[in-house]
Motif scaffolding. Structure first.
Motif, mmCIF file in Angstrom:
data_model
loop_
_atom_site.group_PDB
_atom_site.id
_atom_site.type_symbol
_atom_site.label_atom_id
_atom_site.label_comp_id
_atom_site.label_asym_id
_atom_site.label_seq_id
_atom_site.Cartn_x
_atom_site.Cartn_y
_atom_site.Cartn_z
ATOM 1 N N GLN A 278 0.825 -1.204 0.000
ATOM 2 C CA GLN A 278 0.000 0.000 0.000
ATOM 3 C C GLN A 278 0.861 1.256 0.000
ATOM 4 O OE1 GLN A 278 -2.195 -0.711 3.595
ATOM 5 N NE2 GLN A 278 -3.870 -1.779 2.552
ATOM 6 N N ALA A 279 1.939 1.217 0.791
ATOM 7 C CA ALA A 279 2.852 2.363 0.848
ATOM 8 C C ALA A 279 3.472 2.630 -0.519
ATOM 9 C CB ALA A 279 3.937 2.106 1.891
ATOM 10 N N LEU A 280 3.839 1.556 -1.217
ATOM 11 C CA LEU A 280 4.441 1.715 -2.548
ATOM 12 C C LEU A 280 3.424 2.268 -3.538
ATOM 13 C CD1 LEU A 280 7.196 1.213 -3.812
ATOM 14 C CD2 LEU A 280 6.405 -1.048 -4.516
ATOM 15 N N GLN A 281 2.186 1.821 -3.418
ATOM 16 C CA GLN A 281 1.129 2.325 -4.293
ATOM 17 C C GLN A 281 0.881 3.817 -4.056
ATOM 18 O OE1 GLN A 281 -2.519 0.114 -3.908
ATOM 19 N NE2 GLN A 281 -3.665 1.452 -5.277
ATOM 20 N N LEU A 282 0.843 4.221 -2.784
ATOM 21 C CA LEU A 282 0.666 5.642 -2.456
ATOM 22 C C LEU A 282 1.844 6.460 -2.968
ATOM 23 C CD1 LEU A 282 -1.007 7.807 -0.961
ATOM 24 C CD2 LEU A 282 0.343 7.286 1.083
ATOM 25 N N PHE A 283 3.052 5.941 -2.823
ATOM 26 C CA PHE A 283 4.243 6.647 -3.310
ATOM 27 C C PHE A 283 4.155 6.869 -4.815
ATOM 28 C CE2 PHE A 283 8.557 6.764 -4.967
ATOM 29 C CZ PHE A 283 9.167 7.691 -4.131
ATOM 30 N N HIS A 284 3.760 5.839 -5.550
ATOM 31 C CA HIS A 284 3.658 5.961 -7.006
ATOM 32 C C HIS A 284 2.620 7.004 -7.408
ATOM 33 C CE1 HIS A 284 5.513 1.724 -7.721
ATOM 34 N NE2 HIS A 284 6.409 2.671 -7.825
ATOM 35 N N LYS A 285 1.527 7.085 -6.639
ATOM 36 C CA LYS A 285 0.466 8.047 -6.980
ATOM 37 C C LYS A 285 0.970 9.482 -6.937
ATOM 38 C CE LYS A 285 -3.989 5.884 -6.165
ATOM 39 N NZ LYS A 285 -5.332 6.127 -5.644
ATOM 40 N N TYR A 286 1.848 9.767 -5.971
ATOM 41 C CA TYR A 286 2.331 11.137 -5.806
ATOM 42 C C TYR A 286 3.637 11.398 -6.546
ATOM 43 C CZ TYR A 286 -1.175 12.353 -2.339
ATOM 44 O OH TYR A 286 -2.370 12.645 -1.708
ATOM 45 N N ALA A 287 4.435 10.359 -6.788
ATOM 46 C CA ALA A 287 5.738 10.581 -7.419
ATOM 47 C C ALA A 287 5.647 10.621 -8.936
ATOM 48 C CB ALA A 287 6.713 9.485 -6.999
ATOM 49 N N PHE A 288 4.681 9.921 -9.506
ATOM 50 C CA PHE A 288 4.567 9.829 -10.959
ATOM 51 C C PHE A 288 3.171 10.258 -11.403
ATOM 52 C CE2 PHE A 288 7.406 6.451 -9.451
ATOM 53 C CZ PHE A 288 8.573 6.774 -10.126
ATOM 54 N N VAL A 316 4.806 11.080 5.533
ATOM 55 C CA VAL A 316 6.166 11.147 5.001
ATOM 56 C C VAL A 316 6.200 10.620 3.568
ATOM 57 C CG1 VAL A 316 8.570 10.556 5.451
ATOM 58 C CG2 VAL A 316 6.984 10.765 7.352
ATOM 59 N N ILE A 317 5.428 9.576 3.297
ATOM 60 C CA ILE A 317 5.360 9.042 1.931
ATOM 61 C C ILE A 317 4.867 10.117 0.969
ATOM 62 C CG2 ILE A 317 4.199 7.369 0.432
ATOM 63 C CD1 ILE A 317 4.072 5.496 2.875
ATOM 64 N N GLN A 318 3.791 10.778 1.355
ATOM 65 C CA GLN A 318 3.192 11.799 0.481
ATOM 66 C C GLN A 318 4.149 12.971 0.261
ATOM 67 O OE1 GLN A 318 -0.684 13.082 1.755
ATOM 68 N NE2 GLN A 318 -0.570 14.975 0.587
ATOM 69 N N SER A 322 5.832 13.685 -3.349
ATOM 70 C CA SER A 322 5.488 14.964 -3.983
ATOM 71 C C SER A 322 6.746 15.743 -4.357
ATOM 72 C CB SER A 322 4.611 15.799 -3.048
ATOM 73 O OG SER A 322 3.399 15.145 -2.784
ATOM 74 N N TYR A 323 7.758 15.677 -3.484
ATOM 75 C CA TYR A 323 9.020 16.363 -3.777
ATOM 76 C C TYR A 323 9.699 15.755 -5.003
ATOM 77 C CZ TYR A 323 13.970 17.520 -3.330
ATOM 78 O OH TYR A 323 15.262 17.919 -3.583
ATOM 79 N N LEU A 324 9.575 14.431 -5.157
ATOM 80 C CA LEU A 324 10.232 13.740 -6.273
ATOM 81 C C LEU A 324 9.374 13.709 -7.536
ATOM 82 C CD1 LEU A 324 11.723 10.707 -4.316
ATOM 83 C CD2 LEU A 324 12.965 12.690 -5.208
ATOM 84 N N HIS A 325 8.195 14.291 -7.468
ATOM 85 C CA HIS A 325 7.272 14.254 -8.602
ATOM 86 C C HIS A 325 7.922 14.872 -9.845
ATOM 87 C CE1 HIS A 325 3.673 15.753 -10.943
ATOM 88 N NE2 HIS A 325 3.460 14.446 -10.843
ATOM 89 N N ASN A 326 7.845 14.133 -10.946
ATOM 90 C CA ASN A 326 8.385 14.574 -12.239
ATOM 91 C C ASN A 326 9.891 14.818 -12.210
ATOM 92 O OD1 ASN A 326 5.953 14.436 -13.604
ATOM 93 N ND2 ASN A 326 5.386 16.553 -13.093
ATOM 94 N N LYS A 327 10.591 14.134 -11.305
ATOM 95 C CA LYS A 327 12.060 14.262 -11.292
ATOM 96 C C LYS A 327 12.714 12.994 -11.850
ATOM 97 C CE LYS A 327 12.722 17.726 -7.672
ATOM 98 N NZ LYS A 327 11.333 18.146 -7.522
ATOM 99 N N GLU A 328 11.987 12.263 -12.688
ATOM 100 C CA GLU A 328 12.614 11.159 -13.399
ATOM 101 C C GLU A 328 13.716 11.752 -14.279
ATOM 102 O OE1 GLU A 328 8.118 10.225 -13.716
ATOM 103 O OE2 GLU A 328 9.399 11.964 -13.398
ATOM 104 N N GLY A 329 14.819 11.061 -14.351
ATOM 105 C CA GLY A 329 15.953 11.589 -15.086
ATOM 106 C C GLY A 329 16.933 12.321 -14.197
ATOM 107 N N GLU A 330 16.545 12.573 -12.950
ATOM 108 C CA GLU A 330 17.437 13.240 -11.988
ATOM 109 C C GLU A 330 17.740 12.248 -10.871
ATOM 110 O OE1 GLU A 330 16.286 17.434 -11.180
ATOM 111 O OE2 GLU A 330 14.533 16.963 -12.428
ATOM 112 N N ILE A 331 18.474 11.222 -11.228
ATOM 113 C CA ILE A 331 18.700 10.094 -10.326
ATOM 114 C C ILE A 331 19.439 10.500 -9.061
ATOM 115 C CG2 ILE A 331 20.900 9.367 -11.335
ATOM 116 C CD1 ILE A 331 18.037 7.021 -10.340
ATOM 117 N N GLU A 332 20.324 11.509 -9.170
ATOM 118 C CA GLU A 332 21.084 11.936 -7.992
ATOM 119 C C GLU A 332 20.175 12.556 -6.937
ATOM 120 O OE1 GLU A 332 24.138 11.179 -7.263
ATOM 121 O OE2 GLU A 332 24.166 10.069 -9.157
#
Length: 904
Positions: A278-288, A316-318, A322-332
């Motif tokens: 569930q935590a991973l699902q919530l993370f995906h909802k906000y990160a991607f 904390v997950i949210q 949210s901070y990492l949202h749309n930061k694909e490509g910025e692996i660092e």
């Protein structure tokens, strides 16, 4: 026909019906009067389908049972009053008082179902339909900061507010004073009266208005973020202020908030951390924007690592996602975020935690910080001795931290704290001062070592830990201790120290020197105030001269831990240790003798000899142990349990002798342990139990698993009136004594891999029984003929790998009534590898059966049909591994459950 259609819609999708009995009494429909009967007779004469007529009759009976508006009787024929009431009710029903809740919720439904149950509200298919308990009830929702208490409460509030005549949402400000309380009172009165606020001059006036105004009104009041009963006393201080069926819902910062309410109307629900998926699902909802595309899979492992560090805390997950949202490509950035989470929570999270931390008194803050920095996973009873010696009152402090949901206590007394709270606690310590020697606690190896080597005074340091990696040790001189310290806890961990401590450690309460190589180094320490000494895995021996010097100095010692001291062949001399409470000699592999001085430990409450394999006999000195509560002798070579004196160990509560392969006899003296609550004999070589075991009136757990020579239980077993757990797994027992029917408090019965031939009939009226495990009972064959109706609390039934061919699903040969299908609390049924089971029968749809069943395991079976699934609305997982005879796979989307299958 229209009415019949309306009633069908009502049953199918919960459409609301408000009947108005304009010119007829409802009783004339429920018990048809002559005109109604005549009308139906005319229909029958005209040849109308009898099935349709039956539907119409039923529709009239059903609508008569719905609470509606009765013009002749309820309003004395005044149409105007009826119209006002109907319009008011419909407006109230349609009015949207919804609170703002995120659309990205994950895993909330199970929580909602439990809360609805505790509120006494019928909740079906996501809709709240009825208040089934007319008493006034209050429910607190608790949990650690950031776990989602308010979100859950708002979601429930939105689901149920239409069932009430008035509703109000109140949020407690951070610092509530007199004016703030009056503002809350004004808001409550205004919300429930549905008009503008009225002026109040004092909180007492507001309390009187609330107490007098809503006694006949069914209200819903949601109060958010309550930390003290005084904050709500003037709002909902007495439940008699509100009408029947009212509900008060609150989120709380402390579990003891409702202690002032009667227990029969007050309840609590604790929100647990999210499961990993569930935590991973919530993370995906906000990160991607959507689930990671194929080219984004490189972020999957980082997502999992981040979620694992956060440990299921939604806030904390949210925030992190949210901070990492749309930061694909910025692996660092992702890697940097992961590193930061390991050591420093986000500022928003800190603010949430800080509100709870600031409400603690100074002593409890010290206990909290000690746990965060040093003691997670440790038995709370050990550090409690230090805290008590420092005047912190640990029993109150630990209870308060548990009430605040800042810590939890495990089954074995271990302290648990969430990772983010642990880092928050460490952050508090580090933020107080950037200079290491001015901090109160040092846990980092590099920092602690540098302070020891500095010439600066470290008088503020109260606790210091030198912790090394596996196989590493340290050799240094202790000139760093030459200046005054306030050190009460010191962990040296395999260090070798030279030099003199002088007077630097006169305040020391706890010395943890595991892996110590030279015990003589201890002699230069000042141990006068020491209460805990841990020399586990050290090279200490039974040298009486050395131990005499140490224990002579440490006269206040309460805990001595010598676990894993492989060279210790005899116990120390305890003549001077009159305050010792806990002695741990676990895994001292050469220890064979327990000295007679043990008898001098008149305050000893716990003796741990686990896996001292050369200990063959119980020390005779145990007969002098007047206050001993815990005796752990697991894995020893004890041959007999026998107590010499009748009055010995009268306070003993826990006797654990598991994996004692030489233990062949339990004497009648076991019956004199009147305070015993736990008796563990797993793996013993006993072939019988004495009748005196029936004298253990307080015994709650009896564990006899893997006693492979035990053929039966004594009849006196039925006298164990407090017994809750009985494990008889892997014994020779083939049947239970009839006296088993007297174990009215029994909750768990485990008989896995026994010689049982029939389902034990004498347990049929044990209404507290929650779990029965009869798996791998190879002699259990054929159809089970058992009346299950008396097992009203049964939740788990395991029959895997037996020869049973079926259960009495609905064919009760005793009374003609349904039996197994009446287990309304069952949520796990395991029939896997029951190759004689051919079908899961269709259950009668008019009964409330198996509504709570969540996991059904029928793997490795010859089952051919699955017809009863429609009566299992809570089913979440169906295990169908290797069921080749099953002709048709159920549709998981239709039933909303997961199917595990292999070789289907």
């Amino acid at each position: 026909m229209e009415l019949a259609q309306m009633m069908e819609c009502n049953k199918a999708d919960n459409r609301s019906i408000v009947p108005i009995f304009y010119d007829i009494n409802p009783a004339e429909l429920k018990y048809p009067s002559e005109p109604v009967k005549d009308s139906f007779c005319k229909h029958e004469k005209r040849g109308v389908d009898p099935g349709d007529i039956a539907k119409w009759k039923q529709a009239l009976r059903d609508v008569a049972a719905v609470k509606g508006h009765d013009l002749p009787n309820g309003y004395n024929g005044h149409q105007g009053e009826l119209i006002k009431k109907v319009v008011s009710d419909v407006l109230q029903f349609l009015k949207k008082n919804d609170l703002v809740v995120s659309d990205s919720l994950v895993g909330i439904e199970p929580h909602v179902q439990e809360v609805m149950k505790k509120l006494g509200i019928i909740y079906v298919n996501g809709q709240a339909t009825e208040i089934c308990d007319k008493d006034v009830h209050v429910l607190k929702i608790c949990g650690m900061p950031g776990v989602g208490k308010t979100t859950l409460a708002k979601f429930v509030y939105n689901k149920i507010h239409h069932l009430f005549q008035g509703c109000s949402f109140l949020e407690i400000p951070k610092n509530v004073e007199s004016n703030g309380l009056m503002r809350l009172q004004k808001n409550l009165i205004s919300d429930l009266r549905k008009r503008e606020r009225r002026r109040l001059s004092t909180p007492d006036e507001g309390t009187k208005v609330i107490a007098d105004s809503f006694k006949k009104m069914r209200v819903l009041i949601f109060i958010d973020d309550v930390h003290h009963f005084n904050q709500i006393k003037c709002l909902v201080g007495n439940l008699s202020w509100f009408g029947p069926g009212s509900r008060i819902l609150m989120t709380v910062g402390r579990k003891d908030i409702l202690d002032d309410y009667p227990s029969e109307v007050a309840d609590e629900y604790e929100v647990e951390l999210m499961k990993r998926h569930q935590a991973l699902q919530l993370f995906h909802k906000y990160a991607f924007d959507k689930y990671p595309l194929e080219e984004q899979y490189e972020y999957d492992s980082l997502s999992i690592e981040i979620v694992d560090i956060i440990e299921g805390l939604p806030l904390v997950i949210q925030l992190t996602a949210s901070y990492l949202h749309n930061k694909e490509g910025e692996i660092e950035i992702w890697r940097g975020t992961l590193d930061r989470l390991k050591s420093n929570p986000k500022n928003e999270v800190k603010e949430v935690f800080k509100l709870s931390y600031d409400s603690l008194d100074e002593d409890t803050k010290n206990i909290f910080l000690d746990i965060a920095c040093f003691f997670i996973g440790m038995d709370k009873r050990i550090p409690s001795c230090m805290w008590q010696a420092c005047g912190y009152n640990p029993s109150i402090g630990i209870r308060f931290l548990c009430d605040m949901c800042l810590i939890k206590i495990g089954e074995n007394h271990e302290l648990w704290m969430h990772n983010q709270l642990r880092e928050f606690g460490k952050d508090i310590v580090t933020r107080k001062d950037h200079q290491l020697w001015k901090r109160s606690r040092l846990w980092d190896y590099t920092g602690a070592l540098s302070v020891l080597n500095t010439k600066e005074s470290a008088e503020n340091v109260e606790a210091l830990a030198l912790m090394f990696d596996e196989g590493q040790s340290e050799c240094f001189r202790c000139e760093g201790f030459g200046h005054p310290w306030s050190l009460r806890f010191l962990r040296l961990d395999k260090a070798t120290i030279g030099g003199s401590f002088q007077n630097a450690l006169s305040n020391l309460r706890w010395l943890d020197w595991q892996g110590c190589s030279k015990i003589s180094e201890l002699l230069i320490l000042h141990l006068e105030n020491l209460v805990i000494l841990d020399l586990s895995r050290s090279l200490v021996t039974g040298d009486s001269q050395v131990w005499g010097q140490i224990l002579e100095k440490a006269k206040k010692l309460e805990v001595l831990k010598l676990s894993g001291c492989r060279h210790l062949h005899a116990s120390p001399d305890f003549h001077t240790s009159k305050y010792l409470k806990r002695l741990v000699l676990e895994h001292c592999s050469l220890l064979s003798q327990i000295g007679r001085s043990l008898g001098h430990l008149e305050n000893l409450v716990s003796l741990n000899l686990k896996f001292c394999k050369f200990v063959k006999d119980l020390p005779e000195e145990l007969c002098y142990m007047k206050v001993l509560e815990e005796l752990l002798i697991d894995g020893t070579s004890i041959r007999m349990i026998h107590f010499l004196r009748p009055a010995s160990m009268e306070r003993l509560q826990i006797l654990s002798a598991c994996q004692c392969e030489s233990l062949a006899r339990i004497s009648d003296s076991i019956g004199q342990l009147k305070s015993l609550t736990y008796l563990g004999l797993d793996g013993a070589a006993i072939d019988s139990l004495p009748d005196s075991i029936g004298s253990l009136k307080k015994l709650q757990s009896l564990l006899l698993g893997n006693c492979q020579k035990l053929p039966e239980l004594p009849y006196s077993i039925g006298n164990l009136e407090s017994l809750e757990i009985m494990d008889l797994s892997s014994t020779m027992i083939a049947r239970l004594p009839r006296s088993i029917e007297n174990l009215k408090k029994l909750k768990v019965l485990k008989m896995e891999n026994t010689h049982l031939r029939k389902f034990p009939k004498d347990i049929k009226n044990l209404d507290k029984l929650e779990e029965i495990d009869l798996s791998r009972c190879k002699n259990l064959k054929g159809q089970i003929c058992f009346d299950f109706r008396g097992l009203s609390s049964l939740k788990i039934l395991r029959l895997s790998s037996t020869k049973t061919s079926g259960l009495p699903w609905s064919d009760d040969r005793f009374s003609g009534r349904q039996t197994f299908s009446s287990l309304s609390h069952l949520h796990r049924l395991d029939l896997s590898e029951c190759d004689q089971v051919r079908a899961l029968p269709k259950l009668p749809p008019n009964l409330s059966k198996l509504k709570l069943l969540q996991l059904l395991e029928i793997s490795h079976c010859s089952v051919q049909t699955l017809d009863g699934l429609e009566n299992m609305p809570r089913l979440r997982k169906l295990s169908l591994f290797n069921c080749p005879s099953l002709t048709e796979l159920p549709d998981p989307t239709k039933y909303n459950f997961e199917i595990d299958m292999l070789n289907y």
